[in-house]
Design an enzyme around this catalytic site. Structure first.
Site, PDB file in Angstrom:
ATOM      1  N   GLN A 170       0.859  -1.186   0.000  1.00  0.00           N
ATOM      2  CA  GLN A 170       0.000   0.000   0.000  1.00  0.00           C
ATOM      3  C   GLN A 170       0.897   1.238   0.000  1.00  0.00           C
ATOM      4  OE1 GLN A 170      -1.823   0.760   3.733  1.00  0.00           O
ATOM      5  NE2 GLN A 170      -3.475   2.015   2.920  1.00  0.00           N
ATOM      6  N   SER A 195       0.993   6.660   2.354  1.00  0.00           N
ATOM      7  CA  SER A 195       1.679   7.652   3.188  1.00  0.00           C
ATOM      8  C   SER A 195       2.865   8.282   2.467  1.00  0.00           C
ATOM      9  CB  SER A 195       2.191   7.003   4.467  1.00  0.00           C
ATOM     10  OG  SER A 195       1.145   6.388   5.153  1.00  0.00           O
ATOM     11  N   SER A 254       4.402  -1.054   4.029  1.00  0.00           N
ATOM     12  CA  SER A 254       4.622  -2.411   4.583  1.00  0.00           C
ATOM     13  C   SER A 254       4.814  -3.406   3.460  1.00  0.00           C
ATOM     14  CB  SER A 254       3.423  -2.867   5.411  1.00  0.00           C
ATOM     15  OG  SER A 254       3.193  -1.989   6.461  1.00  0.00           O
ATOM     16  N   GLU A 279      -9.947  -1.272   6.339  1.00  0.00           N
ATOM     17  CA  GLU A 279      -8.644  -1.467   6.964  1.00  0.00           C
ATOM     18  C   GLU A 279      -8.761  -1.419   8.487  1.00  0.00           C
ATOM     19  OE1 GLU A 279      -5.611   1.411   5.986  1.00  0.00           O
ATOM     20  OE2 GLU A 279      -4.037   0.052   6.627  1.00  0.00           O
ATOM     21  N   ASN A 337      -4.496   6.282  16.532  1.00  0.00           N
ATOM     22  CA  ASN A 337      -5.628   6.227  17.458  1.00  0.00           C
ATOM     23  C   ASN A 337      -6.123   7.613  17.861  1.00  0.00           C
ATOM     24  OD1 ASN A 337      -5.420   3.526  17.191  1.00  0.00           O
ATOM     25  ND2 ASN A 337      -5.167   3.059  19.367  1.00  0.00           N
ATOM     26  N   GLU A 338      -5.214   8.621  17.840  1.00  0.00           N
ATOM     27  CA  GLU A 338      -5.676   9.984  18.140  1.00  0.00           C
ATOM     28  C   GLU A 338      -6.706  10.403  17.085  1.00  0.00           C
ATOM     29  OE1 GLU A 338      -2.526   9.060  18.078  1.00  0.00           O
ATOM     30  OE2 GLU A 338      -1.611   9.649  19.983  1.00  0.00           O
TER      31      GLU A 338
HETATM   32  C1  FAD Z   1       3.770  -0.674  11.172  1.00  0.00           C
HETATM   33  C2  FAD Z   1       3.299   0.373  10.216  1.00  0.00           C
HETATM   34  C3  FAD Z   1       2.888  -0.008   8.956  1.00  0.00           C
HETATM   35  C4  FAD Z   1       2.481   0.942   8.040  1.00  0.00           C
HETATM   36  N1  FAD Z   1       2.156   0.516   6.785  1.00  0.00           N
HETATM   37  C5  FAD Z   1       1.808   1.413   5.860  1.00  0.00           C
HETATM   38  C6  FAD Z   1       1.559   0.990   4.519  1.00  0.00           C
HETATM   39  O1  FAD Z   1       1.648  -0.196   4.187  1.00  0.00           O
HETATM   40  N2  FAD Z   1       1.255   1.915   3.599  1.00  0.00           N
HETATM   41  C7  FAD Z   1       1.150   3.241   3.921  1.00  0.00           C
HETATM   42  O2  FAD Z   1       0.829   4.031   3.031  1.00  0.00           O
HETATM   43  N3  FAD Z   1       1.397   3.695   5.185  1.00  0.00           N
HETATM   44  C8  FAD Z   1       1.727   2.808   6.154  1.00  0.00           C
HETATM   45  N4  FAD Z   1       2.003   3.230   7.441  1.00  0.00           N
HETATM   46  C9  FAD Z   1       1.960   4.672   7.750  1.00  0.00           C
HETATM   47  C10 FAD Z   1       0.804   5.056   8.653  1.00  0.00           C
HETATM   48  O3  FAD Z   1      -0.404   5.034   7.964  1.00  0.00           O
HETATM   49  C11 FAD Z   1       1.152   6.448   9.221  1.00  0.00           C
HETATM   50  O4  FAD Z   1       2.286   6.284  10.056  1.00  0.00           O
HETATM   51  C12 FAD Z   1       0.009   7.042  10.022  1.00  0.00           C
HETATM   52  O5  FAD Z   1      -1.067   7.395   9.183  1.00  0.00           O
HETATM   53  C13 FAD Z   1       0.458   8.309  10.801  1.00  0.00           C
HETATM   54  O6  FAD Z   1       1.092   9.210   9.956  1.00  0.00           O
HETATM   55  P1  FAD Z   1       2.522   9.824  10.327  1.00  0.00           P
HETATM   56  O7  FAD Z   1       3.443   8.676  10.624  1.00  0.00           O
HETATM   57  O8  FAD Z   1       2.889  10.756   9.238  1.00  0.00           O
HETATM   58  O9  FAD Z   1       2.328  10.604  11.688  1.00  0.00           O
HETATM   59  P2  FAD Z   1       1.684  12.042  11.876  1.00  0.00           P
HETATM   60  O10 FAD Z   1       0.450  12.156  11.062  1.00  0.00           O
HETATM   61  O11 FAD Z   1       2.771  13.051  11.676  1.00  0.00           O
HETATM   62  O12 FAD Z   1       1.271  11.998  13.390  1.00  0.00           O
HETATM   63  C14 FAD Z   1       2.210  12.142  14.464  1.00  0.00           C
HETATM   64  C15 FAD Z   1       1.406  12.177  15.759  1.00  0.00           C
HETATM   65  O13 FAD Z   1       0.545  13.336  15.791  1.00  0.00           O
HETATM   66  C16 FAD Z   1      -0.802  12.962  15.980  1.00  0.00           C
HETATM   67  N5  FAD Z   1      -1.705  13.800  15.219  1.00  0.00           N
HETATM   68  C17 FAD Z   1      -1.567  14.176  13.922  1.00  0.00           C
HETATM   69  N6  FAD Z   1      -2.619  14.944  13.553  1.00  0.00           N
HETATM   70  C18 FAD Z   1      -3.427  15.048  14.653  1.00  0.00           C
HETATM   71  C19 FAD Z   1      -4.668  15.724  14.911  1.00  0.00           C
HETATM   72  N7  FAD Z   1      -5.304  16.407  13.982  1.00  0.00           N
HETATM   73  N8  FAD Z   1      -5.186  15.601  16.149  1.00  0.00           N
HETATM   74  C20 FAD Z   1      -4.570  14.878  17.127  1.00  0.00           C
HETATM   75  N9  FAD Z   1      -3.391  14.247  16.936  1.00  0.00           N
HETATM   76  C21 FAD Z   1      -2.838  14.312  15.724  1.00  0.00           C
HETATM   77  C22 FAD Z   1      -0.886  11.528  15.456  1.00  0.00           C
HETATM   78  O14 FAD Z   1      -1.978  10.838  15.974  1.00  0.00           O
HETATM   79  C23 FAD Z   1       0.465  10.973  15.920  1.00  0.00           C
HETATM   80  O15 FAD Z   1       0.408  10.564  17.263  1.00  0.00           O
HETATM   81  C24 FAD Z   1       2.429   2.320   8.390  1.00  0.00           C
HETATM   82  C25 FAD Z   1       2.836   2.719   9.664  1.00  0.00           C
HETATM   83  C26 FAD Z   1       3.288   1.767  10.571  1.00  0.00           C
HETATM   84  C27 FAD Z   1       3.744   2.237  11.906  1.00  0.00           C
END
Ligand code: FAD
Length: 401
Positions: A125, A128, A160, A244, A382-383
């Site tokens: 997928q 991100s 992933s 998902e 989860n947020e």
């Molecule tokens: C094990 C794993 C597998 C994954 N696999 C895939 C995959 O196969 N394909 C893919 O495309 N992506 C994948 N991801 C990415 C995943 O979808 C993102 O990590 C996730 O959506 C969070 O985005 P970010 O890492 O940019 O964090 P951010 O969006 O930068 O968030 C950082 C922190 O800020 C908080 N936050 C952000 N905005 C808000 C808000 N408005 N209100 C409150 N809190 C907020 C978040 O909850 C988090 O705690 C994977 C991630 C992991 C850890």
């Protein structure tokens, strides 16, 4: 809610149990986050598909059994109870396939689904980006129109399985001049070995290359690989995210089986083990059972037809809408609790990696723990799920962004 399974459902369960008893490898496969393990898990998908157990809820013409949501839930219970290998095809089966069933063309389904079901083509997928995770609509990777297709450029991350996968599906900005960021996005499929694609593995906490970053430099994708209408990518993707977070990614069978293994660990614990750990085992067992019953309630509702008696034979896969956010928060926190409790029970041995001879349960608790840490992050943090629950399910005012 009727908790009695029908004779046909029990028959399905029994058939799955017998097949699994005869086929699940007696020694666990190597971790699917390694090249060797990936190949072994691909072969396992092939075995499942040969007897039509890899995609039980799909129609028969695509390699499935047309199983109902209930049969699928029972199959999953049997699958995890039997200690069967993790599913390397999960992204394709639980995300891309439902998207193709809903929005793809017949040609796409005919071309993509069979090789996916047999593990011949494993999907990653690619949603991100480094600055587009929770705020996915801010993504910048571009799809630029060219003769007969599109040229993809940009960077995707946290993909992933992408280190070893064959193809990916993702969202790209095809119109940079729209009024809102959710508009002008297109949903496309592309090969990971195409000219212009660089796959750079990212090591996990335990060093295994579970994910990869993808760098795309004018990668050609034909029109045949656009899913739905160009520009409609957001709407299409959102119909997939509910799946998902909801039922199809994390069936309760996974957690009830882990809870049973945890209870067995507690029974084997040496005399004098802190009773507080026993309380945590009980809490985890109750949590797993609660999630199972909550899911059964969802399933009852999903298979009920507008006030009529539930049609349990309907082969639905579980589209819960915003309620899938409740499931997401619950299963991710439950998974953490199960693994943390197991590691506390095992003591230092629990920390041994899966390639250490003395690792209890072949290191599955340690590997499961590192993966469970990511549960509150992937599939939407989860947020963000709590925002959705507050706003869409509880009707609370919008929070500050
Ligand atoms: C094990 C794993 C597998 C994954 N696999 C895939 C995959 O196969 N394909 C893919 O495309 N992506 C994948 N991801 C990415 C995943 O979808 C993102 O990590 C996730 O959506 C969070 O985005 P970010 O890492 O940019 O964090 P951010 O969006 O930068 O968030 C950082 C922190 O800020 C908080 N936050 C952000 N905005 C808000 C808000 N408005 N209100 C409150 N809190 C907020 C978040 O909850 C988090 O705690 C994977 C991630 C992991 C850890």
């Amino acid at each position: 809610m009727d908790l009695q399974f029908t004779a046909a459902e029990e028959e399905f369960r029994a058939e799955a149990r017998i097949w699994l008893a005869g086929h699940v490898p007696t020694t666990p496969l190597p971790s699917l986050e390694t090249a060797e393990g990936f190949a072994a898990h691909r072969e396992w998908e092939h075995q499942l598909a040969a007897d039509r157990w890899s995609v039980v809820s799909w129609p028969e013409k695509y390699g499935g059994r047309g199983a109902s949501l209930w049969q699928w839930l029972l199959f999953e219970e049997e699958y995890y109870r039997a200690g069967a290998p993790g599913r390397v095809s999960q992204n394709g089966i639980s995300l891309l396939a439902p998207t193709l069933f809903e929005h793809g063309t017949e040609e796409q389904r005919a071309r993509v689904l069979g090789p996916m079901a047999r593990g011949e083509v494993i999907w990653a997928q690619a949603w991100s980006e480094p600055e587009a995770g929770s705020d996915l609509a801010s993504l910048r990777s571009a799809a630029v129109r060219t003769d007969g297709g599109w040229l993809l450029s940009g960077q995707k991350t946290w993909s992933s399985r992408a280190a070893f996968a064959d193809r990916a599906f993702g969202l790209f900005r095809s119109d940079p001049d729209t009024a809102r960021p959710h508009q002008g996005l297109t949903y496309l499929m592309f090969p990971l070995d195409a000219p212009g694609v660089t796959v750079r593995p990212i090591g996990r906490l335990d060093g295994k290359p579970a994910f990869a970053e993808l760098f795309l430099d004018e990668v050609f994708v034909p029109d045949a690989d656009v899913i739905g209408e160009p520009g409609q990518g957001w709407r299409i993707a959102m119909s997939t995210t509910g799946k998902e977070r909801g039922l199809t990614l994390r069936s309760p069978g996974r957690f009830t089986a882990a809870a049973e293994r945890l209870a067995a660990l507690w029974h084997e614990a040496p005399e004098g083990t802190a009773p507080a750990l026993g309380d945590r085992v009980a809490d985890a067992l109750i949590g797993a059972r609660a999630y199972q019953l909550f899911t059964y309630a969802h399933a009852s509702r999903l298979t009920a037809d507008e006030g009529a008696a539930p049609d349990r034979a309907q082969p639905k896969t579980g589209d819960l809408g915003a309620e899938s956010s409740l499931n997401k928060v619950f299963w991710s926190e439950l998974d953490l609790a199960l693994h943390e409790t197991a590691l506390d029970l095992l003591g230092p041995y629990g920390m041994l990696a899966d390639d250490a001879d003395e690792a209890p349960a072949h290191g599955s608790w340690a590997e499961g723990y590192t993966f469970s840490l990511a549960g509150p992050i992937y599939a939407g943090t989860n947020e963000i799920q709590r925002h959705i629950i507050a706003e869409r399910l509880l009707g609370l005012p919008k929070g500050r962004r």
